[in-house]
Design a protein around this motif. Structure first.
Motif, mmCIF file in Angstrom:
data_model
loop_
_atom_site.group_PDB
_atom_site.id
_atom_site.type_symbol
_atom_site.label_atom_id
_atom_site.label_comp_id
_atom_site.label_asym_id
_atom_site.label_seq_id
_atom_site.Cartn_x
_atom_site.Cartn_y
_atom_site.Cartn_z
ATOM 1 N N LEU A 44 -12.324 -0.096 3.214
ATOM 2 C CA LEU A 44 -12.840 0.673 2.016
ATOM 3 C C LEU A 44 -14.249 0.617 1.626
ATOM 4 C CD1 LEU A 44 -9.847 0.012 -0.558
ATOM 5 C CD2 LEU A 44 -10.334 2.199 0.622
ATOM 6 N N ILE A 45 -14.911 -0.446 1.785
ATOM 7 C CA ILE A 45 -16.359 -0.494 1.702
ATOM 8 C C ILE A 45 -17.136 0.279 2.877
ATOM 9 C CG2 ILE A 45 -18.374 -2.176 2.097
ATOM 10 C CD1 ILE A 45 -16.574 -4.075 0.707
ATOM 11 N N GLN A 46 -16.513 0.327 3.966
ATOM 12 C CA GLN A 46 -17.209 1.217 5.079
ATOM 13 C C GLN A 46 -17.076 2.552 4.689
ATOM 14 O OE1 GLN A 46 -18.993 -0.406 7.377
ATOM 15 N NE2 GLN A 46 -18.492 -2.201 6.610
ATOM 16 N N GLN A 47 -15.993 2.978 4.115
ATOM 17 C CA GLN A 47 -15.635 4.490 3.809
ATOM 18 C C GLN A 47 -16.505 4.873 2.649
ATOM 19 O OE1 GLN A 47 -13.809 6.004 5.828
ATOM 20 N NE2 GLN A 47 -13.781 4.277 7.006
ATOM 21 N N SER A 48 -16.886 4.271 1.626
ATOM 22 C CA SER A 48 -17.477 4.685 0.531
ATOM 23 C C SER A 48 -18.377 3.841 -0.063
ATOM 24 C CB SER A 48 -16.300 4.905 -0.487
ATOM 25 O OG SER A 48 -15.633 3.763 -0.822
ATOM 26 N N HIS A 56 -11.285 -1.834 -5.933
ATOM 27 C CA HIS A 56 -9.959 -2.611 -6.484
ATOM 28 C C HIS A 56 -9.023 -1.888 -6.488
ATOM 29 C CE1 HIS A 56 -7.400 -5.810 -7.695
ATOM 30 N NE2 HIS A 56 -7.388 -5.320 -8.949
ATOM 31 N N LYS A 57 -9.222 -0.729 -7.234
ATOM 32 C CA LYS A 57 -8.045 0.440 -7.646
ATOM 33 C C LYS A 57 -7.569 1.041 -6.377
ATOM 34 C CE LYS A 57 -9.538 1.610 -12.168
ATOM 35 N NZ LYS A 57 -10.155 2.629 -13.007
ATOM 36 N N LYS A 58 -8.517 1.179 -5.259
ATOM 37 C CA LYS A 58 -7.904 1.910 -3.993
ATOM 38 C C LYS A 58 -7.404 1.077 -3.175
ATOM 39 C CE LYS A 58 -11.235 5.794 -3.654
ATOM 40 N NZ LYS A 58 -10.753 7.082 -2.759
ATOM 41 N N ALA A 59 -7.855 -0.394 -3.281
ATOM 42 C CA ALA A 59 -7.267 -1.346 -2.350
ATOM 43 C C ALA A 59 -5.618 -1.616 -2.744
ATOM 44 C CB ALA A 59 -8.000 -2.607 -2.633
ATOM 45 N N ILE A 60 -5.554 -1.608 -3.966
ATOM 46 C CA ILE A 60 -4.161 -1.565 -4.264
ATOM 47 C C ILE A 60 -3.207 -0.590 -3.727
ATOM 48 C CG2 ILE A 60 -2.555 -1.276 -6.665
ATOM 49 C CD1 ILE A 60 -4.955 -2.863 -8.028
ATOM 50 N N LEU A 61 -3.684 0.520 -3.562
ATOM 51 C CA LEU A 61 -2.822 1.610 -3.008
ATOM 52 C C LEU A 61 -2.413 1.036 -1.696
ATOM 53 C CD1 LEU A 61 -5.184 4.919 -3.900
ATOM 54 C CD2 LEU A 61 -2.973 3.748 -5.196
ATOM 55 N N LYS A 66 5.096 -1.652 -2.407
ATOM 56 C CA LYS A 66 5.752 -0.355 -2.220
ATOM 57 C C LYS A 66 4.990 0.205 -0.779
ATOM 58 C CE LYS A 66 7.260 3.875 -4.265
ATOM 59 N NZ LYS A 66 8.561 3.592 -3.987
ATOM 60 N N ALA A 67 3.623 0.023 -0.771
ATOM 61 C CA ALA A 67 2.978 0.464 0.326
ATOM 62 C C ALA A 67 3.290 -0.074 1.560
ATOM 63 C CB ALA A 67 1.474 0.587 -0.153
ATOM 64 N N GLN A 68 3.391 -1.407 1.249
ATOM 65 C CA GLN A 68 3.545 -2.221 2.729
ATOM 66 C C GLN A 68 5.155 -1.906 3.016
ATOM 67 O OE1 GLN A 68 2.432 -6.160 1.794
ATOM 68 N NE2 GLN A 68 0.490 -5.961 1.776
ATOM 69 N N ALA A 69 5.840 -1.865 2.277
ATOM 70 C CA ALA A 69 7.204 -1.481 2.666
ATOM 71 C C ALA A 69 7.402 -0.372 3.311
ATOM 72 C CB ALA A 69 8.410 -1.469 1.527
ATOM 73 N N GLU A 70 6.677 0.763 2.927
ATOM 74 C CA GLU A 70 6.593 2.105 3.792
ATOM 75 C C GLU A 70 5.980 2.037 4.829
ATOM 76 O OE1 GLU A 70 4.297 6.561 3.005
ATOM 77 O OE2 GLU A 70 4.347 5.193 1.591
ATOM 78 N N ILE A 71 4.773 1.251 5.062
ATOM 79 C CA ILE A 71 4.237 1.018 6.358
ATOM 80 C C ILE A 71 5.367 0.304 7.203
ATOM 81 C CG2 ILE A 71 2.601 -0.423 7.282
ATOM 82 C CD1 ILE A 71 0.692 -0.169 4.944
ATOM 83 N N SER A 136 -1.504 0.900 9.989
ATOM 84 C CA SER A 136 -1.021 0.999 8.447
ATOM 85 C C SER A 136 -1.956 2.055 7.731
ATOM 86 C CB SER A 136 -0.988 -0.630 7.943
ATOM 87 O OG SER A 136 -0.404 -1.325 8.804
ATOM 88 N N VAL A 137 -3.264 1.950 7.539
ATOM 89 C CA VAL A 137 -4.111 2.615 6.860
ATOM 90 C C VAL A 137 -3.682 4.074 7.156
ATOM 91 C CG1 VAL A 137 -6.797 3.473 6.617
ATOM 92 C CG2 VAL A 137 -6.019 0.984 6.932
ATOM 93 N N ALA A 138 -3.515 4.410 8.275
ATOM 94 C CA ALA A 138 -3.420 5.908 8.577
ATOM 95 C C ALA A 138 -2.018 6.448 7.914
ATOM 96 C CB ALA A 138 -3.285 5.999 10.189
ATOM 97 N N ILE A 139 -0.901 5.441 7.743
ATOM 98 C CA ILE A 139 0.148 5.781 7.082
ATOM 99 C C ILE A 139 -0.079 5.893 5.870
ATOM 100 C CG2 ILE A 139 2.309 4.598 6.448
ATOM 101 C CD1 ILE A 139 2.479 3.509 9.196
ATOM 102 N N ILE A 140 -0.659 5.195 5.048
ATOM 103 C CA ILE A 140 -0.924 5.212 3.541
ATOM 104 C C ILE A 140 -1.872 6.337 3.560
ATOM 105 C CG2 ILE A 140 -1.923 4.274 1.519
ATOM 106 C CD1 ILE A 140 0.777 3.016 2.709
ATOM 107 N N ASN A 141 -2.965 6.692 4.075
ATOM 108 C CA ASN A 141 -3.779 7.779 3.905
ATOM 109 C C ASN A 141 -2.849 8.869 4.193
ATOM 110 O OD1 ASN A 141 -6.050 6.268 3.620
ATOM 111 N ND2 ASN A 141 -6.741 6.255 5.616
ATOM 112 N N GLU A 142 -1.933 9.332 5.158
ATOM 113 C CA GLU A 142 -1.147 10.258 5.146
ATOM 114 C C GLU A 142 -0.171 10.539 4.088
ATOM 115 O OE1 GLU A 142 0.058 13.895 6.646
ATOM 116 O OE2 GLU A 142 -1.376 12.744 7.437
#
Length: 146
Positions: A44-48, A56-61, A66-71, A136-142
């Motif tokens: 996240l730091i590298q992206q913005s 912190h709010k973005k990291a929680i996503l 729930k996100a890790q289960a989806e991953i 994992s990042v790609a899955i959540i971004n999608e």
């Protein structure tokens, strides 16, 4: 990030496969949680150029149960039989804590996911660890696009 993970790992050296398999799944999950959180924060730091509160709010996503289960569900077919076995071993552990903001089943799969990350870290499979975290990042971004 790979250099950081390798440096952290080299403090104790790569453990042999037998030793890592004997580690408690929740110990592996404990490390997996820290590794994934660090990876996400760095990403996240590298992206913005956001303030810490927004980071912190973005990291929680990415790191919430729930996100890790989806991953882990989306990665299931891309995991080896051994890796899926580690996820299941972590998922089936009885935790001393109960989830506050998550469904129990999501919490269990998130624990399984973190167990896998910890396992890969301690067994020296840094390239595979990074590959899974990148996916994992790609899955959540999608997922967020939908």
């Amino acid at each position: 990030m790979k250099d950081l993970l390798e440096k952290l790992q080299s403090q104790e050296g790569v453990r042999d496969e037998k030793e890592v398999k004997m580690m408690a799944p929740l110990t592996l999950a404990y490390m997996g949680d820290a590794v994934f959180e660090t990876y996400i924060r760095n990403y996240l730091i590298q992206q913005s150029n956001l303030l810490v509160g927004e980071l912190h709010k973005k990291a929680i996503l990415y790191v919430k149960a729930k996100a890790q289960a989806e991953i882990v569900h989306q990665l299931e077919e891309q995991l080896t039989e051994e890796e899926w076995g580690i996820v299941k071993k972590g998922r089936n552990q009885k935790s001393a804590t109960t989830p506050k903001n998550a469904e129990l089943i999501d919490y269990k799969y998130a624990t399984g996911f973190e167990t896998l990350l910890g396992y890969l870290f301690f067994s020296g499979r840094i390239q595979r660890l990074i590959e899974i975290m990148e996916k994992s990042v790609a899955i959540i971004n999608e997922s967020r696009k939908r």
